[in-house]
Design an enzyme around this catalytic site. Structure first.
Site, PDB file in Angstrom:
ATOM      1  N   ASP A  87      -1.503  -9.616  -1.038  1.00 17.14           N
ATOM      2  CA  ASP A  87      -0.603  -8.664  -1.706  1.00 17.14           C
ATOM      3  C   ASP A  87      -1.408  -7.774  -2.646  1.00 17.14           C
ATOM      4  OD1 ASP A  87       1.644  -7.338  -2.514  1.00 17.14           O
ATOM      5  OD2 ASP A  87       2.184  -8.822  -4.036  1.00 17.14           O
ATOM      6  N   HIS A  92       0.837  -1.206   0.000  1.00 11.22           N
ATOM      7  CA  HIS A  92       0.000   0.000   0.000  1.00 11.22           C
ATOM      8  C   HIS A  92       0.870   1.254   0.000  1.00 11.22           C
ATOM      9  CE1 HIS A  92      -3.589   2.329   1.040  1.00 11.22           C
ATOM     10  NE2 HIS A  92      -2.835   2.973   1.917  1.00 11.22           N
ATOM     11  N   GLU A 149       1.056  -2.936   4.038  1.00 10.45           N
ATOM     12  CA  GLU A 149       1.652  -1.612   3.867  1.00 10.45           C
ATOM     13  C   GLU A 149       3.169  -1.741   3.984  1.00 10.45           C
ATOM     14  OE1 GLU A 149      -0.577   1.476   5.677  1.00 10.45           O
ATOM     15  OE2 GLU A 149       0.724   3.060   4.894  1.00 10.45           O
TER      16      GLU A 149
HETATM   17  O1  9MR Z   1       1.864   0.454  12.423  1.00  9.80           O
HETATM   18  C1  9MR Z   1       0.698   0.940  13.052  1.00  9.80           C
HETATM   19  C2  9MR Z   1       0.078  -0.177  13.839  1.00  9.80           C
HETATM   20  O2  9MR Z   1       0.937  -0.584  14.882  1.00  9.80           O
HETATM   21  C3  9MR Z   1      -1.254   0.285  14.395  1.00  9.80           C
HETATM   22  O3  9MR Z   1      -1.901  -0.817  14.983  1.00  9.80           O
HETATM   23  C4  9MR Z   1      -2.119   0.844  13.273  1.00  9.80           C
HETATM   24  C5  9MR Z   1      -3.446   1.382  13.761  1.00  9.80           C
HETATM   25  O4  9MR Z   1      -3.283   2.517  14.528  1.00  9.80           O
HETATM   26  O5  9MR Z   1      -1.447   1.889  12.613  1.00  9.80           O
HETATM   27  C6  9MR Z   1      -0.254   1.481  12.024  1.00  9.80           C
HETATM   28  O6  9MR Z   1       0.366   2.560  11.439  1.00  9.80           O
HETATM   29  C7  9MR Z   1      -0.180   3.102  10.259  1.00  9.80           C
HETATM   30  C8  9MR Z   1      -0.496   4.539  10.561  1.00  9.80           C
HETATM   31  O7  9MR Z   1      -1.562   4.593  11.465  1.00  9.80           O
HETATM   32  C9  9MR Z   1      -0.785   5.345   9.303  1.00  9.80           C
HETATM   33  N1  9MR Z   1       0.256   5.203   8.344  1.00  9.80           N
HETATM   34  C10 9MR Z   1       0.510   3.837   7.987  1.00  9.80           C
HETATM   35  C11 9MR Z   1       0.897   3.011   9.192  1.00  9.80           C
HETATM   36  C12 9MR Z   1       1.219   1.566   8.816  1.00  9.80           C
HETATM   37  O8  9MR Z   1       0.133   0.843   8.380  1.00  9.80           O
END
Ligand code: 9MR
Length: 851
Positions: free
Chosen positions: A715, A667, A724
Site C-alpha cells: 500500500d 497510486h 493503483e
Molecule cells: O490495467 C492495465 C493492466 O491490465 C495492464 O496489464 C497494464 C500494463 O499495460 O496497464 C494497466 O493499466 C494502466 C494503464 O496502462 C495506465 N493507467 C493506469 C492503468 C492501471 O494501472
C-alpha cells in the site's frame, strides 16, 4: 531462464570475457573466483517475462526461447540511442561485485554494458564493451562500487549501428553487496476474517495461518461471551500465500451484532459485524468514486468535502487540453473536443477501452436492478442529482459523452472509428492535480478495439436512456451503428504495444471478443438479423470463455455472453447461453471451494489488477444467481467479498474506508496524501488493484521480490503496478455491491406476461399473477421493466404507474386479495418503442421475486 537444450556453450573457461586490456574470450580467468554475494538483479533469467526490464521507445522487449530479445533499429548515432536496462539496483560503497550475462548479437556487434548512476552525469561504475557474436558468449566482469547508491542502473547501450540487428541476453546477474532489504508486511493476527462483516443469512468463513497440521479449536466471541465453538479444517499449504492454513466455518451463527471476534491457535481476529445491509454504503461509495474521477469539470467541495478541486483539462493554462486536441504527429489532420469523461486511474489519461467496460458495468448494474428501483435520482450526490434521472445513469453518461467524442467525424479517414486514447505526451510525476498538468495532450490512432467498445456501450446506452432522453439515446444508436460498420471495414487496427509513453498502451491484438460483445449489444438493442447472425456465428458464442483469470478490458467476450443471458432477447439458443453462465459460475465456485481463502481466482501468478479479476469472476456467479435463484452462487459472491475485505494473506481490506486496516495510498496524482499531507487519500469505496506477481514498479521490486502471489502487494503510492485505482476496477465493485445490496428474496408467485398484439406503434399485454403460496395475499404491487423506451398508455383491472422503464401495477379495491392457488389478471396497452419488445424476466410481487 535459458533452457539447457538451447545448446549454447556455457563453459566458463572457454567463453569468459573480462574487462582487462588485451584479454580475449578463451584466455584463462585471471581473477580469483568472486564470493557468491547476494543477487541484486530482479528477473535476470526472464522466467517471469520482461519486467522490470525497460527499453527506449525505439525497440520492443520480447521473450524468445527463454531469453530477453530486442530488434535494434539501424540508423542511430550514439550507443545510448537504444537502451535496455533495469533500475533500482542497490550498490554499497567499497563492495566488490561480479556482473555477468550471456549475450548474442545477430549479426555480431559490440555493445556497451554499464552499471551506472541513473541520472546526469550518468557516472559509470562499470563500463564494458562486450563483442557479441551470433553463437553467443558468457561475459563476466568485476568492479568495486565507489558509492552507496540504492538506485543504481544496469544498462545495455545498443545504439550507433547503421543497420538493424537483434540483441538477446540471458542470465544477467550482479552478485555482491548487501542482502537486499527484506520487507515484512505487518499482517496482524493470524486469524483472517471479513473485517467489515458477514450477512446474517450468508456464509461465514475465516482462515487461520498456523503450523499445526491437525484441527485446532476455534471460539467465536462477542462482548466477552462465547457464542460458538468448533474445530478448524486443515487445508495444507496454500500456493497463493505459501502458508500452511486451516479454514473455519461458523455459518451456523446468524445473530446480528457488532464486535464479534474469532479465536483460534492462540490468536484473536480483528473485530467484525454480523448484520444485514452491509453492502448498501459500499454500493453508494463505489459509485461516488466516479464523480471525483471526472475530467473537464470542477469537483465541488460541497458535494465531496475535502475533495473539491478546479476543473482539469478544460483548455485553461497550464493545461493544453482537452477542448481542441490534435493527434500525435502524422496521425490525423484535425482536432477534437474531448473534454470530459473520467480520468482512467491515477494518471490523467482517458482511454476508450477501459472507459468502455467501466461505463458498461455501471449501466449493467443499473439495468440489473431497474425493476427493484435500487439506483435512484439523488443517491450519489452529484451535480445532476434531482434531474429526474437515476444518478448512476447520469454518471455513466458523463463517460459515454466522452466516448462519443472520441469517434472520428464524417468525411475524415477512418470516420466512425474511435481514437484509442488521449493523454499526455510524456509521463508526469506525483503529485499533480489535473488542472496543473502542463503536458501536451494528443489523440492516439484509432483502434478496432476502441471502436467496438464505443459500439457496445452506445448500443446499451441507446436502450437505457430512451425513457429519459430520447435524443441522446438516438445519438448513441447512430454512433453504435457507425462504429460497428467502421470496425467491420477495419477489423484489425490494433493499438501499438510500444505506444506507452505518457499513458498506458492498452494494446490488445485479438478483438474477436470485442466484436462479439458489440454484436451482442447491438442485437439486444435492435433485434436485427445482421447482429443476431454475427452473434450466432462467433466462436465466442459457444466457446469456453470462462477462463480462471477472469474478464477485463482486454477480454470482453464474457460481457457479451452475460448480457445475452441476463437481458431479455429472442436469441434462438438463449437457454443454452443461460446454462453456459451457470457452467462458468460452477467453475469459479469450484475454484473458491478448493481455496482456503475462498478466492474464486487462483492462477499460479496473480495478474495486474487481480482484485478486479476476482470481482469479475464474482459477477459471473452473481448473474448465475439471478438466472437460477440458487443460493450457492450468491454465497460464492459473498465469500469473494470476504477476501476483498480482509480474509487474505495480508489481513487487510482492499477498499479504502472499509475494515480496520485498508488500502489508502493508491497510486494517484491527486489523492497523493502520502506525498503531500495537504492532499486527501482516495475517497471511501476506492478499490486497489491488488496483488500483481509481476511487480512491475520500483517500489514493489525493491520490497516484494520473490513474493508469493497474495503477498505481491504494497500500500504505497509509488507502487503503481500493485496499488493503483482505476475506473474499470471500481466498476465490478460497484456492480457486485449493487447486487449484494439488492436482495430480492424468492416469493410465492408466478407471472405470465403475454403480449397478444403488436402493431407499429403499440402493443397489448395481459398479465396474470398466481399466488403459489399457502397464505392469501392481501394487497399487492407487481413491478417489472421494459427493455427500452416502451410506455404504458392505457390499462385495466389495475392501477399502473411508470418511472423510466419500470412499471408498478397495484391492486384495485376489488382485486386486492389473491387466495392461495388463485390468480388475478390485468392488462395494458403499451406504446411501441424502437427495437425489440421482449417479455420481461424479473417480476417483483410486494418486493419478492416471482418465478
Ligand atoms: O490495467 C492495465 C493492466 O491490465 C495492464 O496489464 C497494464 C500494463 O499495460 O496497464 C494497466 O493499466 C494502466 C494503464 O496502462 C495506465 N493507467 C493506469 C492503468 C492501471 O494501472
Amino acid at each position: 531462464m535459458r533452457p539447457s537444450l538451447k545448446g549454447t556453450p556455457r563453459d566458463q573457461t572457454t567463453c569468459l570475457a573480462r574487462p582487462h586490456p588485451g584479454r580475449r574470450p578463451g584466455d584463462p580467468d585471471p581473477l580469483p573466483a568472486s564470493a557468491d554475494g547476494p543477487e541484486q538483479i530482479v528477473n535476470g533469467t526472464f522466467d517471469t517475462g520482461t519486467a522490470p526490464w525497460w527499453s527506449t521507445g525505439n525497440t520492443t522487449l520480447e521473450i524468445d526461447g527463454g531469453r530477453l530479445c530486442a530488434d535494434v533499429p539501424g540508423g542511430t548515432v550514439n550507443p545510448w540511442d537504444v537502451i535496455i536496462g533495469q533500475d533500482n539496483v542497490a550498490l554499497v560503497k567499497d563492495e566488490t561485485y561480479e556482473y555477468s550475462f550471456f549475450g548474442i548479437a545477430t549479426p555480431g556487434r559490440v555493445a556497451r554494458a554499464l552499471v551506472q548512476l541513473p541520472v546526469d552525469p550518468y557516472t559509470q561504475f562499470l563500463s564494458a564493451n562486450p563483442e557479441l557474436s551470433v553463437s553467443g558468449n558468457d561475459y563476466s566482469y568485476t568492479f568495486t562500487s565507489p558509492v552507496d547508491l540504492p538506485t543504481g542502473q544496469v544498462v545495455f547501450q545498443l545504439g550507433g549501428s547503421a543497420t538493424p540487428w537483434r540483441f538477446c541476453v540471458d542470465d544477467v546477474s550482479l552478485k555482491g553487496g548487501a542482502e537486499p532489504e527484506v520487507y515484512r508486511p505487518d499482517t496482524g493476527p493470524r486469524v483472517r476474517v471479513n473485517m467489515v462483516g458477514y450477512l446474517p443469512t450468508g456464509p461465514k468463513n475465516a482462515t487461520v495461518v498456523t503450523e499445526e497440521t491437525e484441527p485446532v479449536g476455534w471460539t467465536l466471541k462477542r462482548a466477552g461471551a462465547t457464542v460458538a465453538q468448533g474445530d478448524t479444517t486443515p487445508r495444507g499449504v496454500d500456493p497463493s500465500s505459501r502458508q500452511n492454513v486451516h479454514s473455519i466455518d461458523f455459518g451456523r451463527v446468524t445473530t446480528p451484532g457488532t464486535g464479534y471476534t474469532l479465536e483460534a491457535d492462540g490468536e484473536t481476529s480483528r473485530p467484525f459485524d454480523i448484520g444485514a445491509n452491509l453492502y448498501e454504503e459500499l454500493r453508494t461509495d463505489a459509485l461516488k468514486f466516479y464523480y471525483t474521477q471526472r475530467s473537464g469539470t470542477p469537483i465541488l467541495d460541497a458535494l465531496r468535502p475535502g475533495y473539491g478541486r478546479p476543473a482539469g483539462h478544460v483548455g485553461t493554462a497550464p493545461n493544453q487540453g482537452d477542448v481542441e486536441v490534435p493527434c500525435q504527429p502524422g496521425v490525423c489532420d484535425y482536432t477534437l473536443n474531448v473534454k470530459g469523461g473520467w480520468y482512467d486511474a491515477g494518471d490523467h489519461g482517458k482511454y476508450v477501452v477501459n472507459g468502455g467496460i467501466s461505463v458498461h458495468q455501471l449501466m449493467a448494474a443499473f439495468e440489473r436492478s431497474k425493476t427493484d428501483g435500487t439506483h435512484k435520482d439523488g443517491d450519489l450526490n452529484i451535480p445532476e442529482s434531482g434531474n429526474g434521472v437515476p444518478d448512476i445513469l447520469d454518471e455513466a453518461r458523463w463517460e459515454q459523452e466522452f466516448l462519443l467524442s472520441m469517434q472520428v467525424p464524417d468525411g475524415k479517414p477512418y470516420a466512425g472509428m474511435a481514437h484509442h486514447k488521449i493523454h499526455d505526451a510524456a509521463w508526469t510525476g506525483l503529485p499533480l492535480l489535473p488542472h496543473l498538468d502542463p503536458q501536451r495532450r494528443e489523440l492516439h490512432p484509432v483502434s478496432t478495439a476502441a471502436t467496438l467498445n464505443l459500439a457496445a456501450t452506445a448500443a446499451q446506452a441507446s436502450r437505457l436512456f430512451t425513457p429519459y432522453d430520447a435524443a441522446f439515446a438516438a445519438r448513441n444508436l447512430k454512433a453504435a451503428r457507425e462504429a460497428w460498420a467502421a470496425a467491420k471495414a477495419n477489423p484489425s487496427r490494433y493499438a501499438d504495444p510500444a505506444d506507452g509513453v505518457g499513458g498506458g498502451a492498452y494494446n490488445d491484438d485479438n478483438v474477436t471478443d470485442e466484436f462479439y460483445w458489440a454484436a451482442a449489444e447491438l442485437y439486444i438493442a435492435t433485434g436485427e438479423k445482421e447482429f443476431r447472425d454475427y452473434v450466432l456465428a462467433s466462436p465466442h458464442h459457444t466457446g469456453d470463455i470462462w477462463r480462471e483469470r477472469g474478464f477485463d478490458w482486454g477480454n470482453t467476450a464474457q460481457l457479451g455472453r452475460l448480457q445475452l443471458a441476463s437481458v431479455p432477447n429472442a436469441l434462438p439458443d438463449r437457454d443454452r447461453v443461460r446454462r453456459s453462465v451457470l457452467e462458468g459460475a460452477d467453475r469459479y465456485l469450484a475454484v473458491a471451494r478448493a481455496h482456503p481463502y475462498g478466492l474464486p481466482y487462483n492462477p499460479p501468478d496473480f495478474d495486474w489488477g487481480s482484485n478486479n479479476l476476482v470481482l469479475n469472476n464474482m459477477v459471473v456467479m452473481a448473474v448465475a444467481h439471478d438466472i437460477s435463484g440458487e443460493a450457492e452462487y450468491r454465497d460464492g459472491v459473498l465469500e469473494g467479498m470476504d477476501y476483498i475485505f480482509g480474509r487474505n494473506a495480508l489481513n487487510q481490506s482492499y477498499v479504502t474506508g472499509y475494515g480496520e486496516v485498508a488500502s489508502k495510498n493508491q497510486h494517484s496524482r491527486w489523492y497523493a496524501h502520502q506525498l503531500d499531507p495537504a492532499l486527501p487519500n482516495p475517497p471511501r469505496g476506492t478499490l486497489s488493484g491488488g496483488p500483481n506477481s509481476s511487480i512491475q514498479d520500483p517500489v514493489a521490486q525493491a520490497k516484494l521480490r520473490g513474493c508469493a502471489p497474495q503477498f505481491c502487494y504494497i500500500d504505497d503510492i509509488e507502487s503503481w503496478s500493485t496499488n493503483e485505482l482505476t475506473i474499470n476496477w471500481n466498476s465490478p465493485l460497484a456492480w457486485i455491491s449493487s447486487f449484494l445490496a439488492t436482495p430480492a428474496p424468492a416469493g410465492v408467485c408466478t407471472v405470465t406476461y403475454t403480449t397478444h398484439g403488436q402493431w407499429p406503434n403499440g402493443f397489448n399485454t395481459q398479465v396474470t399473477v398466481t399466488n403459489t403460496g399457502t397464505k392469501a395475499i392481501n394487497g399487492w404491487t407487481l413491478k417489472w421493466s421494459f427493455l427500452g423506451g416502451q410506455k404504458v398508455r392505457d390499462h385495466w383491472s389495475t392501477d399502473l404507474t411508470q418511472s423510466g422503464a419500470t412499471v408498478t401495477a397495484a391492486n384495485l379495491g376489488w382485486n386486492k386479495t389473491i387466495k392461495p392457488g388463485g390468480s388475478i389478471t390485468f392488462g395494458f396497452i403499451g406504446a411501441e418503442a424502437p427495437g425489440p419488445n421482449p417479455t420481461p424476466e424479473r417480476f417483483l410481487l410486494n418486493g419478492t421475486r416471482c418465478r
